[in-house]
Write a protein that holds these residues in place. Structure first.
Motif, PDB file in Angstrom:
ATOM      1  N   PRO A   9      85.658 -21.830 114.560  1.00 56.34           N
ATOM      2  CA  PRO A   9      86.877 -22.163 113.818  1.00 56.34           C
ATOM      3  C   PRO A   9      86.724 -21.995 112.304  1.00 56.34           C
ATOM      4  CG  PRO A   9      85.855 -24.162 114.700  1.00 56.34           C
ATOM      5  CD  PRO A   9      85.077 -23.002 115.222  1.00 56.34           C
ATOM      6  N   LEU A  10      85.529 -22.253 111.755  1.00 54.76           N
ATOM      7  CA  LEU A  10      85.329 -22.160 110.296  1.00 54.76           C
ATOM      8  C   LEU A  10      85.574 -20.753 109.767  1.00 54.76           C
ATOM      9  CD1 LEU A  10      82.188 -24.192 109.129  1.00 54.76           C
ATOM     10  CD2 LEU A  10      84.584 -24.616 108.621  1.00 54.76           C
ATOM     11  N   TYR A  11      85.112 -19.753 110.540  1.00 52.77           N
ATOM     12  CA  TYR A  11      85.237 -18.362 110.084  1.00 52.77           C
ATOM     13  C   TYR A  11      86.237 -17.568 110.924  1.00 52.77           C
ATOM     14  CZ  TYR A  11      81.307 -19.520 107.157  1.00 52.77           C
ATOM     15  OH  TYR A  11      80.508 -20.114 106.219  1.00 52.77           O
ATOM     16  N   ARG A  12      86.974 -18.265 111.801  1.00 52.69           N
ATOM     17  CA  ARG A  12      87.968 -17.614 112.666  1.00 52.69           C
ATOM     18  C   ARG A  12      87.390 -16.320 113.248  1.00 52.69           C
ATOM     19  NH1 ARG A  12      92.692 -16.324 109.603  1.00 52.69           N
ATOM     20  NH2 ARG A  12      93.628 -15.806 111.596  1.00 52.69           N
ATOM     21  N   ILE A  13      86.255 -16.450 113.936  1.00 50.30           N
ATOM     22  CA  ILE A  13      85.521 -15.281 114.425  1.00 50.30           C
ATOM     23  C   ILE A  13      86.261 -14.602 115.577  1.00 50.30           C
ATOM     24  CG2 ILE A  13      83.346 -14.490 115.453  1.00 50.30           C
ATOM     25  CD1 ILE A  13      81.995 -16.904 113.980  1.00 50.30           C
TER      26      ILE A  13
ATOM     27  N   TYR B 255      82.157 -13.533 104.720  1.00 47.78           N
ATOM     28  CA  TYR B 255      82.126 -14.886 105.258  1.00 47.78           C
ATOM     29  C   TYR B 255      82.915 -15.780 104.301  1.00 47.78           C
ATOM     30  CZ  TYR B 255      78.472 -13.985 108.740  1.00 47.78           C
ATOM     31  OH  TYR B 255      77.769 -13.545 109.820  1.00 47.78           O
ATOM     32  N   LYS B 256      84.200 -15.938 104.590  1.00 46.60           N
ATOM     33  CA  LYS B 256      85.039 -16.826 103.770  1.00 46.60           C
ATOM     34  C   LYS B 256      85.640 -17.846 104.714  1.00 46.60           C
ATOM     35  CE  LYS B 256      87.256 -14.788  99.772  1.00 46.60           C
ATOM     36  NZ  LYS B 256      88.314 -13.824  99.422  1.00 46.60           N
ATOM     37  N   LEU B 257      85.571 -19.116 104.320  1.00 50.91           N
ATOM     38  CA  LEU B 257      86.103 -20.161 105.189  1.00 50.91           C
ATOM     39  C   LEU B 257      87.559 -19.894 105.559  1.00 50.91           C
ATOM     40  CD1 LEU B 257      84.582 -23.397 103.621  1.00 50.91           C
ATOM     41  CD2 LEU B 257      83.835 -22.160 105.645  1.00 50.91           C
ATOM     42  N   PHE B 258      87.821 -19.997 106.862  1.00 46.86           N
ATOM     43  CA  PHE B 258      89.167 -19.885 107.427  1.00 46.86           C
ATOM     44  C   PHE B 258      89.841 -18.522 107.245  1.00 46.86           C
ATOM     45  CE2 PHE B 258      88.538 -24.372 106.087  1.00 46.86           C
ATOM     46  CZ  PHE B 258      88.252 -24.866 107.352  1.00 46.86           C
ATOM     47  N   SER B 259      89.062 -17.499 106.842  1.00 45.22           N
ATOM     48  CA  SER B 259      89.635 -16.145 106.888  1.00 45.22           C
ATOM     49  C   SER B 259      88.850 -15.400 107.959  1.00 45.22           C
ATOM     50  CB  SER B 259      89.534 -15.454 105.538  1.00 45.22           C
ATOM     51  OG  SER B 259      88.198 -15.203 105.206  1.00 45.22           O
ATOM     52  N   LYS B 260      89.436 -14.403 108.565  1.00 45.31           N
ATOM     53  CA  LYS B 260      88.860 -13.805 109.774  1.00 45.31           C
ATOM     54  C   LYS B 260      87.559 -13.034 109.537  1.00 45.31           C
ATOM     55  CE  LYS B 260      91.634 -12.578 113.042  1.00 45.31           C
ATOM     56  NZ  LYS B 260      92.617 -11.840 113.831  1.00 45.31           N
ATOM     57  N   LEU B 261      86.591 -13.256 110.441  1.00 45.84           N
ATOM     58  CA  LEU B 261      85.339 -12.512 110.481  1.00 45.84           C
ATOM     59  C   LEU B 261      85.316 -11.802 111.832  1.00 45.84           C
ATOM     60  CD1 LEU B 261      82.421 -12.331 109.001  1.00 45.84           C
ATOM     61  CD2 LEU B 261      81.720 -13.916 110.783  1.00 45.84           C
ATOM     62  N   LYS B 262      84.975 -10.512 111.834  1.00 42.23           N
ATOM     63  CA  LYS B 262      84.931  -9.775 113.106  1.00 42.23           C
ATOM     64  C   LYS B 262      83.502  -9.453 113.484  1.00 42.23           C
ATOM     65  CE  LYS B 262      89.291  -7.315 112.501  1.00 42.23           C
ATOM     66  NZ  LYS B 262      89.873  -6.015 112.181  1.00 42.23           N
ATOM     67  N   VAL B 263      83.206  -9.574 114.773  1.00 43.71           N
ATOM     68  CA  VAL B 263      81.923  -9.121 115.326  1.00 43.71           C
ATOM     69  C   VAL B 263      82.277  -8.096 116.397  1.00 43.71           C
ATOM     70  CG1 VAL B 263      79.778  -9.770 116.470  1.00 43.71           C
ATOM     71  CG2 VAL B 263      80.880 -11.379 114.898  1.00 43.71           C
ATOM     72  N   VAL B 264      81.878  -6.844 116.144  1.00 40.31           N
ATOM     73  CA  VAL B 264      82.265  -5.741 117.041  1.00 40.31           C
ATOM     74  C   VAL B 264      81.026  -5.165 117.718  1.00 40.31           C
ATOM     75  CG1 VAL B 264      83.488  -3.544 117.212  1.00 40.31           C
ATOM     76  CG2 VAL B 264      84.113  -5.167 115.402  1.00 40.31           C
TER      77      VAL B 264
END
Length: 193
Positions: A17-21, A148-157
């Motif tokens: 939830p912190l990084y909306r992964i 890595y910004k709190l509450f903005s989307k991070l993608k792992v592909v």
């Protein structure tokens, strides 16, 4: 329940939830057999983020200095990590990596060897090519697309397995093989940016 799975679930409940992964392509990681998972490296949080988004437990190579920290060093061992001496050929670490793959487990590598200051995918060290050519493991590229910004989307592909047969038949060098792996990571990053 193992220490690994307890730690994974705990870290997952915090970081997701912190990084909306957002996880893309997890189905590309084979459910069994040796897997060499190669990812770009942009943050100290990369190993736990890749660890919580993979369906299978991962053994990461980590710089030796981390194992000297009293509590953290012990935790790393319980999390399947093992030490590598940076800046030299560490035969013990190479043997351990080969053993993990030959036993049908997942070896996680950040081929750049250090975090990228710019966020761009840098040049890979030869370890990735070494493990890819010395084993029959599936080679899976992975791109972490930040920042890595709190509450903005991070993608792992996770990308599809890289065809190693072609490289083997061309008698590709370890360095050439590493560059092919890095090019696949770059492509994923560009495609899903």
């Amino acid at each position: 329940m193992t220490f690994y799975s307890i730690a994974k679930n705990t870290v997952k409940s915090i970081l997701m939830p912190l990084y909306r992964i957002e996880v893309i392509g997890r189905e590309h990681v084979p459910k069994e057999g040796g897997v060499l998972l190669c990812s770009n490296h942009i943050s100290n949080l990369d190993p736990p983020v890749v660890g919580i988004t993979s369906a299978r437990p991962i053994s990461f190579m980590a710089k030796e200095e981390l194992f000297h920290a009293p509590v953290f060093g012990k935790m790393l061992k319980h999390l399947k990590a093992f030490p590598v001496k940076r800046g030299m050929s560490d035969r013990e670490a190479l043997r351990k990596g080969l053993q993990i793959l030959k036993e049908g487990n997942v070896l996680g590598l950040f081929p750049e060897g250090t975090r990228s200051k710019t966020g761009e995918v840098g040049q890979g060290l030869s370890g990735a090519g070494f493990f890819a050519l010395r084993t029959n493991a599936h080679v899976i590229p992975c791109a972490i697309i930040g920042p890595y910004k709190l509450f903005s989307k991070l993608k792992v592909v996770y990308g599809p397995p890289i065809n190693m047969d072609e490289l083997r038949s061309q008698k590709a060098s370890i360095e050439e093989t590493t560059e092919v792996i890095m090019s696949h990571i770059r492509k994923l990053k560009d495609e899903y940016r």
